[in-house]
Scaffold this motif. Sequence first.
Motif, short mmCIF file in Angstrom:
data_model
loop_
_atom_site.label_atom_id
_atom_site.label_comp_id
_atom_site.label_asym_id
_atom_site.label_seq_id
_atom_site.Cartn_x
_atom_site.Cartn_y
_atom_site.Cartn_z
N GLY A 1 0.83 -1.20 0.00
CA GLY A 1 0.00 0.00 0.00
C GLY A 1 0.87 1.24 0.00
N SER A 2 0.45 2.25 -0.78
CA SER A 2 1.15 3.53 -0.83
C SER A 2 0.10 4.64 -0.78
CB SER A 2 1.99 3.60 -2.11
OG SER A 2 2.76 4.78 -2.14
N GLY A 3 0.09 5.38 0.32
CA GLY A 3 -0.97 6.35 0.56
C GLY A 3 -0.85 7.61 -0.28
N LEU A 4 -2.00 8.20 -0.57
CA LEU A 4 -2.06 9.52 -1.23
C LEU A 4 -2.19 10.57 -0.13
CD1 LEU A 4 -2.48 7.77 -3.66
CD2 LEU A 4 -4.41 9.18 -4.34
N CYS A 5 -1.50 11.69 -0.31
CA CYS A 5 -1.43 12.67 0.77
C CYS A 5 -1.51 14.08 0.19
CB CYS A 5 -0.10 12.48 1.49
SG CYS A 5 0.17 13.60 2.86
N HIS A 6 -2.02 15.00 0.99
CA HIS A 6 -2.10 16.40 0.58
C HIS A 6 -0.71 16.92 0.21
CE1 HIS A 6 -2.89 20.74 0.88
NE2 HIS A 6 -4.12 20.42 0.57
N THR A 7 0.30 16.42 0.89
CA THR A 7 1.69 16.83 0.62
C THR A 7 2.08 16.59 -0.84
OG1 THR A 7 2.29 16.36 2.90
CG2 THR A 7 4.09 16.39 1.31
N ASP A 8 1.50 15.56 -1.46
CA ASP A 8 1.85 15.26 -2.85
C ASP A 8 1.54 16.44 -3.78
OD1 ASP A 8 2.57 12.76 -1.91
OD2 ASP A 8 0.64 11.85 -2.42
N PHE A 9 0.44 17.13 -3.50
CA PHE A 9 0.09 18.29 -4.34
C PHE A 9 1.13 19.40 -4.16
CE2 PHE A 9 -4.11 16.30 -3.47
CZ PHE A 9 -4.43 15.95 -4.78
N THR A 10 1.63 19.55 -2.93
CA THR A 10 2.69 20.53 -2.68
C THR A 10 3.95 20.12 -3.41
OG1 THR A 10 1.73 20.78 -0.48
CG2 THR A 10 3.90 21.76 -0.83
N VAL A 11 4.28 18.83 -3.36
CA VAL A 11 5.48 18.32 -4.02
C VAL A 11 5.41 18.63 -5.52
CG1 VAL A 11 6.68 16.17 -4.67
CG2 VAL A 11 5.95 16.53 -2.31
N ILE A 12 4.24 18.38 -6.11
CA ILE A 12 4.06 18.60 -7.55
C ILE A 12 4.19 20.10 -7.88
CG2 ILE A 12 2.36 18.45 -9.44
CD1 ILE A 12 1.28 15.89 -7.88
N SER A 13 3.75 20.96 -6.95
CA SER A 13 3.72 22.40 -7.23
C SER A 13 5.08 23.10 -7.05
CB SER A 13 2.69 23.08 -6.33
OG SER A 13 3.19 23.14 -5.01
N ARG A 14 6.06 22.44 -6.44
CA ARG A 14 7.36 23.08 -6.18
C ARG A 14 8.08 23.39 -7.49
NH1 ARG A 14 7.39 24.50 -0.84
NH2 ARG A 14 7.29 22.72 0.56
N ASP A 15 8.74 24.57 -7.56
CA ASP A 15 9.46 24.88 -8.79
C ASP A 15 10.84 24.20 -8.80
OD1 ASP A 15 11.20 26.47 -7.31
OD2 ASP A 15 10.10 28.31 -7.74
N ARG A 16 11.47 24.20 -9.95
CA ARG A 16 12.72 23.47 -10.15
C ARG A 16 13.80 23.90 -9.15
NH1 ARG A 16 15.71 20.65 -9.81
NH2 ARG A 16 17.00 19.33 -11.14
N GLN A 17 13.84 25.21 -8.85
CA GLN A 17 14.87 25.74 -7.94
C GLN A 17 14.78 25.15 -6.55
OE1 GLN A 17 14.33 30.00 -8.32
NE2 GLN A 17 16.55 30.23 -8.53
N TYR A 18 13.54 24.88 -6.09
CA TYR A 18 13.33 24.34 -4.74
C TYR A 18 14.11 23.04 -4.55
CZ TYR A 18 10.99 21.77 -1.01
OH TYR A 18 10.75 21.02 0.12
N TRP A 19 14.20 22.26 -5.62
CA TRP A 19 14.73 20.90 -5.48
C TRP A 19 16.25 20.84 -5.43
CZ3 TRP A 19 11.54 17.54 -3.71
CH2 TRP A 19 10.18 17.65 -4.00
N LYS A 20 16.94 21.89 -5.82
CA LYS A 20 18.41 21.86 -5.88
C LYS A 20 18.87 20.61 -6.65
CE LYS A 20 18.95 24.78 -1.84
NZ LYS A 20 17.89 24.63 -0.84
N THR A 21 19.60 19.68 -5.99
CA THR A 21 20.11 18.51 -6.73
C THR A 21 19.19 17.29 -6.65
OG1 THR A 21 21.36 17.87 -4.79
CG2 THR A 21 22.53 19.19 -6.45
N ASP A 22 18.07 17.41 -5.88
CA ASP A 22 17.21 16.24 -5.65
C ASP A 22 15.92 16.28 -6.45
OD1 ASP A 22 19.05 15.61 -3.67
OD2 ASP A 22 17.92 16.69 -2.13
N GLY A 23 15.93 16.99 -7.56
CA GLY A 23 14.68 17.24 -8.28
C GLY A 23 14.14 16.05 -9.03
N PRO A 24 12.96 16.22 -9.63
CA PRO A 24 12.39 15.17 -10.46
C PRO A 24 13.32 14.85 -11.65
CG PRO A 24 10.98 17.16 -10.39
CD PRO A 24 12.18 17.44 -9.58
N PRO A 25 13.23 13.67 -12.25
CA PRO A 25 12.15 12.70 -12.04
C PRO A 25 12.35 11.84 -10.78
CG PRO A 25 13.69 11.88 -13.70
CD PRO A 25 14.15 13.26 -13.32
#
Length: 365
Positions: A34-58
Amino acid sequence: MLAYRLLQAQMQPEFQEVPDPHAGPGQVVVRVAGSGLCHTDFTVISRDRQYWKTDGPPFTLGHEIAGWVEEVGTGVTKFKNGDAVAVNPSWASCGRCHMCRSGEENHCLYQKAIRAPGVGYDGGHAPYVLVPEERFLVPIGDLDPVFAAPLTDAGITTYSAIKPALPAIWPGSTVVVIGVGGLGLYAVQFLRLLTGARVVALDRSEPRLKLAREYGADDVVSIGPNAVEQLRELTGGIGAIFIIDCVGANETLTTAVASLSWRGRLTMVGADGGSVPFGFFKVPPGAQLTTSLNGGSIALMDVVQMAALGRLKILVDRYPLDAAKKGYDDFEHGRLVGRAVLMPLVSEVKSTGGERSAAQAAGAP
Ligand SMILES: [Zn+2]
Ligand SMILES: [Zn+2]
């Protein structure tokens, strides 16, 4: 394997074929039940590229994970294949500071950013997840991992917010849970299990308030212009000794401060981005205002044990992994009452009963 991934910052996630993970030294591969869906996921999706530094998507989304150990790397000694486990998501914690050694990895003094599975690391919305160290695993025994998944964030977040408040909550005092969705229903239950206080639930939705009563709330109040007055009345004018705000909007925080007693404690776990002024006579004298984010391995062990004893009702909406988009869509449009959990191995999960669908719970046909 097919994984549900954030491919680029601020883009909608997509399914992508990625190689099956294998465990290097000290690492563990968990087969996701099981892998839960969370409100945090929407925040994660909304973060801009700069926020992630070296840990960004994908990376693969999903930070509320439970399942079975599939493969252990060299040097892993405390877990073996087939063990049922929940995953503590505090993966950026150091493991050796005071907080980490107290089981509060979520408050690690040396984490440089909030990183977790599904938040910089590949997460659980996939058949397998690579856990970087065995210390992030908590054994769950016979507990259905689909129920354990939401405990790793939704469960421990409210539990960790309530636990430090317990010594100051006396039988007959009033405690308030604002927002009784996926987080708040846990809060209602923990307050009923761990205190002798009167538990009051506040929400905008009537079906949710009805559900809060079923989960143990003694009184319910609709969020609105009269909420503060009603809460004051319920407490004979003194206000609530403890309030947990599972929404965290300006309006709910303002209501909370106005409803708090002298020396009361307000803890905010909802991430709606609200704030409230703090200063002399802006909050009740002696009041404590705190935030609380996630929990740690001890909190996870505690809530797993409560669930295993059958003391917790865990409301899960089960979705096969390939219905991830629908799950998030239902979440975003308020069609969930409990927690949505993706099940990559849907046909192999045995239901142990006790869960209800959101539709049934909300009284829909
Ligand atoms: Zn979460
Ligand atoms: Zn640490």
